[in-house]
Design a protein around this motif. Structure first.
Motif, PDB file in Angstrom:
ATOM      1  N   ARG A 188      47.718  23.943  45.014  1.00 28.74           N
ATOM      2  CA  ARG A 188      48.229  23.595  46.349  1.00 28.74           C
ATOM      3  C   ARG A 188      49.010  22.272  46.294  1.00 28.74           C
ATOM      4  N   LEU A 189      48.410  21.261  45.649  1.00 26.35           N
ATOM      5  CA  LEU A 189      49.059  19.942  45.585  1.00 26.35           C
ATOM      6  C   LEU A 189      50.376  20.022  44.812  1.00 26.35           C
ATOM      7  N   SER A 190      50.370  20.787  43.716  1.00 28.25           N
ATOM      8  CA  SER A 190      51.608  20.909  42.926  1.00 28.25           C
ATOM      9  C   SER A 190      52.676  21.666  43.713  1.00 28.25           C
ATOM     10  N   LEU A 191      52.263  22.701  44.437  1.00 25.83           N
ATOM     11  CA  LEU A 191      53.233  23.471  45.232  1.00 25.83           C
ATOM     12  C   LEU A 191      53.833  22.603  46.337  1.00 25.83           C
ATOM     13  N   LEU A 192      52.999  21.770  46.949  1.00 24.51           N
ATOM     14  CA  LEU A 192      53.520  20.881  47.998  1.00 24.51           C
ATOM     15  C   LEU A 192      54.521  19.890  47.407  1.00 24.51           C
ATOM     16  N   ALA A 193      54.201  19.367  46.212  1.00 22.83           N
ATOM     17  CA  ALA A 193      55.123  18.429  45.561  1.00 22.83           C
ATOM     18  C   ALA A 193      56.438  19.123  45.227  1.00 22.83           C
ATOM     19  N   GLU A 194      56.351  20.358  44.757  1.00 24.14           N
ATOM     20  CA  GLU A 194      57.564  21.112  44.422  1.00 24.14           C
ATOM     21  C   GLU A 194      58.373  21.422  45.683  1.00 24.14           C
ATOM     22  N   ALA A 195      57.676  21.773  46.764  1.00 28.84           N
ATOM     23  CA  ALA A 195      58.377  22.060  48.030  1.00 28.84           C
ATOM     24  C   ALA A 195      59.105  20.808  48.516  1.00 28.84           C
ATOM     25  N   ALA A 196      58.415  19.665  48.415  1.00 33.39           N
ATOM     26  CA  ALA A 196      59.028  18.403  48.861  1.00 33.39           C
ATOM     27  C   ALA A 196      60.268  18.101  48.017  1.00 33.39           C
ATOM     28  N   ALA A 197      60.135  18.282  46.702  1.00 34.67           N
ATOM     29  CA  ALA A 197      61.251  17.978  45.797  1.00 34.67           C
ATOM     30  C   ALA A 197      62.445  18.891  46.073  1.00 34.67           C
ATOM     31  N   PHE A 219      48.116  31.279  40.487  1.00 38.64           N
ATOM     32  CA  PHE A 219      49.276  30.400  40.734  1.00 38.64           C
ATOM     33  C   PHE A 219      49.691  30.549  42.196  1.00 38.64           C
ATOM     34  N   CYS A 220      50.582  31.495  42.469  1.00 43.35           N
ATOM     35  CA  CYS A 220      51.074  31.669  43.834  1.00 43.35           C
ATOM     36  C   CYS A 220      51.442  33.145  43.972  1.00 43.35           C
ATOM     37  N   VAL A 221      50.728  33.851  44.831  1.00 43.74           N
ATOM     38  CA  VAL A 221      50.903  35.301  44.949  1.00 43.74           C
ATOM     39  C   VAL A 221      51.195  35.658  46.414  1.00 43.74           C
ATOM     40  N   PRO A 222      52.187  36.550  46.634  1.00 41.40           N
ATOM     41  CA  PRO A 222      52.520  36.909  48.020  1.00 41.40           C
ATOM     42  C   PRO A 222      51.434  37.763  48.678  1.00 41.40           C
ATOM     43  N   VAL A 223      51.191  37.476  49.943  1.00 41.79           N
ATOM     44  CA  VAL A 223      50.274  38.284  50.754  1.00 41.79           C
ATOM     45  C   VAL A 223      51.148  39.108  51.689  1.00 41.79           C
ATOM     46  N   ARG A 225      60.206  31.734  45.151  1.00 38.85           N
ATOM     47  CA  ARG A 225      60.737  30.443  44.693  1.00 38.85           C
ATOM     48  C   ARG A 225      59.608  29.485  44.341  1.00 38.85           C
ATOM     49  N   LEU A 226      58.575  29.483  45.179  1.00 40.07           N
ATOM     50  CA  LEU A 226      57.468  28.548  44.937  1.00 40.07           C
ATOM     51  C   LEU A 226      56.726  28.900  43.647  1.00 40.07           C
ATOM     52  N   ARG A 227      56.540  30.173  43.421  1.00 39.85           N
ATOM     53  CA  ARG A 227      55.869  30.580  42.171  1.00 39.85           C
ATOM     54  C   ARG A 227      56.687  30.135  40.957  1.00 39.85           C
ATOM     55  N   GLN A 228      57.993  30.371  41.040  1.00 36.27           N
ATOM     56  CA  GLN A 228      58.851  29.955  39.924  1.00 36.27           C
ATOM     57  C   GLN A 228      58.805  28.447  39.739  1.00 36.27           C
ATOM     58  N   ALA A 229      58.817  27.740  40.869  1.00 34.49           N
ATOM     59  CA  ALA A 229      58.781  26.272  40.804  1.00 34.49           C
ATOM     60  C   ALA A 229      57.471  25.808  40.180  1.00 34.49           C
ATOM     61  N   VAL A 240      53.249  36.806  33.942  1.00 31.05           N
ATOM     62  CA  VAL A 240      53.242  38.173  34.498  1.00 31.05           C
ATOM     63  C   VAL A 240      54.628  38.809  34.405  1.00 31.05           C
ATOM     64  N   THR A 241      55.651  38.059  34.785  1.00 29.00           N
ATOM     65  CA  THR A 241      56.993  38.662  34.843  1.00 29.00           C
ATOM     66  C   THR A 241      57.885  38.262  33.676  1.00 29.00           C
ATOM     67  N   GLY A 242      57.438  37.271  32.887  1.00 29.08           N
ATOM     68  CA  GLY A 242      58.295  36.741  31.835  1.00 29.08           C
ATOM     69  C   GLY A 242      59.213  35.684  32.381  1.00 29.08           C
ATOM     70  N   PRO A 243      60.145  35.169  31.530  1.00 25.97           N
ATOM     71  CA  PRO A 243      61.017  34.081  31.966  1.00 25.97           C
ATOM     72  C   PRO A 243      61.866  34.495  33.165  1.00 25.97           C
ATOM     73  N   VAL A 244      62.115  33.543  34.061  1.00 28.77           N
ATOM     74  CA  VAL A 244      62.949  33.847  35.213  1.00 28.77           C
ATOM     75  C   VAL A 244      64.245  33.056  35.091  1.00 28.77           C
ATOM     76  N   VAL A 245      65.298  33.599  35.634  1.00 30.03           N
ATOM     77  CA  VAL A 245      66.610  32.973  35.474  1.00 30.03           C
ATOM     78  C   VAL A 245      66.874  31.971  36.594  1.00 30.03           C
ATOM     79  N   THR A 246      66.477  32.351  37.811  1.00 31.67           N
ATOM     80  CA  THR A 246      66.753  31.482  38.953  1.00 31.67           C
ATOM     81  C   THR A 246      65.897  30.220  38.901  1.00 31.67           C
ATOM     82  N   LYS A 247      66.474  29.116  39.342  1.00 33.89           N
ATOM     83  CA  LYS A 247      65.714  27.861  39.406  1.00 33.89           C
ATOM     84  C   LYS A 247      65.679  27.415  40.855  1.00 33.89           C
ATOM     85  N   LEU A 248      64.672  26.614  41.165  1.00 32.58           N
ATOM     86  CA  LEU A 248      64.557  26.134  42.539  1.00 32.58           C
ATOM     87  C   LEU A 248      65.645  25.123  42.834  1.00 32.58           C
TER      88      LEU A 248
END
Ligand code: PDD
Length: 294
Positions: free
Chosen positions: A210-219, A248-252, A271-275, A286-294
């Motif tokens: 949660r804390l890391s996701l918040l930091a990533e969202a802020a950034a 990590f971060c999974v959609p509901v 985006r948050l999961r990738q971040a 789970v999905t392997g490397p992703v191309v898009t970056k935040l």
């Protein structure tokens, strides 16, 4: 391959690993724990997990069973001996074995158990389709900020979720606000695109993910609010998510059987999961490397 556990100074065969019948963890749930994910050999957010362990120990007046640097070594050694590159390390510390008495023993010798097992974290389908949650009353004690081994409400909640065909149960306070999942933090994205998760307090475990996701969202400049949200708000959300060391971060995509938004995983959760995985510095297991970056 035989599994190995660390118990009070020794690496032992998992099947033979044991603690005393008068261990206070067994008698009173007088202990704390941490779960750290190992992703592609990297111990994700390890500093944060050890900081929270330190806090949990402190809140219960439990001594560190060994120097934190030594614990880091033991965690790696247990992962190595079990040949785990993708998995979960569990650290459990109790006030040790002592004749049964509610009061603390005078000279406690803490019990330390470290185990590790491989995991795939999530099934690909859980990321593609999202998972469902149910809501249940939060029946836990008033110090949910401590990562205590007293997990009976969560055991009952997870069982109810499983019986309902759901992945997780979101616990709800008497005022109708969601506290958190049984083993994860809860998030929604409003129709306006604002990310919401409950503020850290004694009502929830302050997730390290949660804390890391918040930091990533802020950034990334993603608007977010740390506040309580109601079940009704969650039903009306555009997206919903859970976060934890083990997912990590999974959609509901379903709450109490109702679709969230259009019923498919949304872009912000992705985006948050990738971040998060970029923050750990590893490809998505789970999905392997992703191309898009935040
Ligand atoms: N669960 N809330 C609760 C009640 C939890 O048990 C957990 C973690 C979290 C998320 O915290 P973190 O991001 O630090 O993992 C929130 C772990 C994974 C477990 O017990 O399996």
């Amino acid at each position: 391959m035989p599994r190995t556990a660390y118990v009070n100074g020794r690496y032992v065969a998992h099947g033979d690993a044991h603690v005393h019948i008068e261990d206070r963890g067994f008698q009173f749930a007088d202990g704390v724990y941490e779960v750290v994910s190992v992703v592609d050999g990297v111990f994700a957010d390890e500093d944060g997990h050890l900081a929270r362990l330190s806090r949990s120990l402190n809140e219960l007046d439990l001594p560190w069973p060994m120097h934190p640097m030594s614990l880091r070594f033991v965690m790696r050694e247990v992962a190595r001996r079990n040949r785990v590159r993708n998995g979960l390390v569990y650290v459990q510390i109790t006030r040790g074995a002592a004749p049964r008495d509610f009061r603390f023993p005078v000279d406690p010798v803490p019990t330390l158990v470290v185990t590790c097992r491989s995991t795939k974290f999530s099934a690909p389908q859980q990321l593609e389709k999202g998972v469902s949650v149910i809501t249940i009353p939060d029946i836990r004690w008033a110090r949910r900020d401590i990562k205590s081994v007293a997990l009976l409400p969560q055991v009952l909640g997870k069982q109810r979720a499983a019986e309902a065909g759901a992945f997780e149960a979101w616990q709800v306070d008497p005022d109708g606000t969601v506290t958190e999942g049984c083993s994860s933090n809860a998030w929604i994205v409003t129709q306006e695109g604002v990310l919401i998760t409950r503020a850290a307090s004694n009502r929830i475990l302050n997730g390290i993910t949660r804390l890391s996701l918040l930091a990533e969202a802020a950034a990334a400049g993603i608007p977010f609010e740390e506040r309580a949200f109601t079940v009704e708000e969650a039903y009306a959300a555009r997206e919903a998510l859970i976060s934890s060391a083990s997912t990590f971060c999974v959609p509901v995509t379903r709450i109490d059987g109702k679709p969230v938004g259009d019923g498919v995983p949304g872009p912000l959760g992705r985006r948050l999961r990738q971040a998060y995985l970029a923050h750990v510095g590893v490809p998505d297991p789970v999905t392997g490397p992703v191309v898009t970056k935040l």
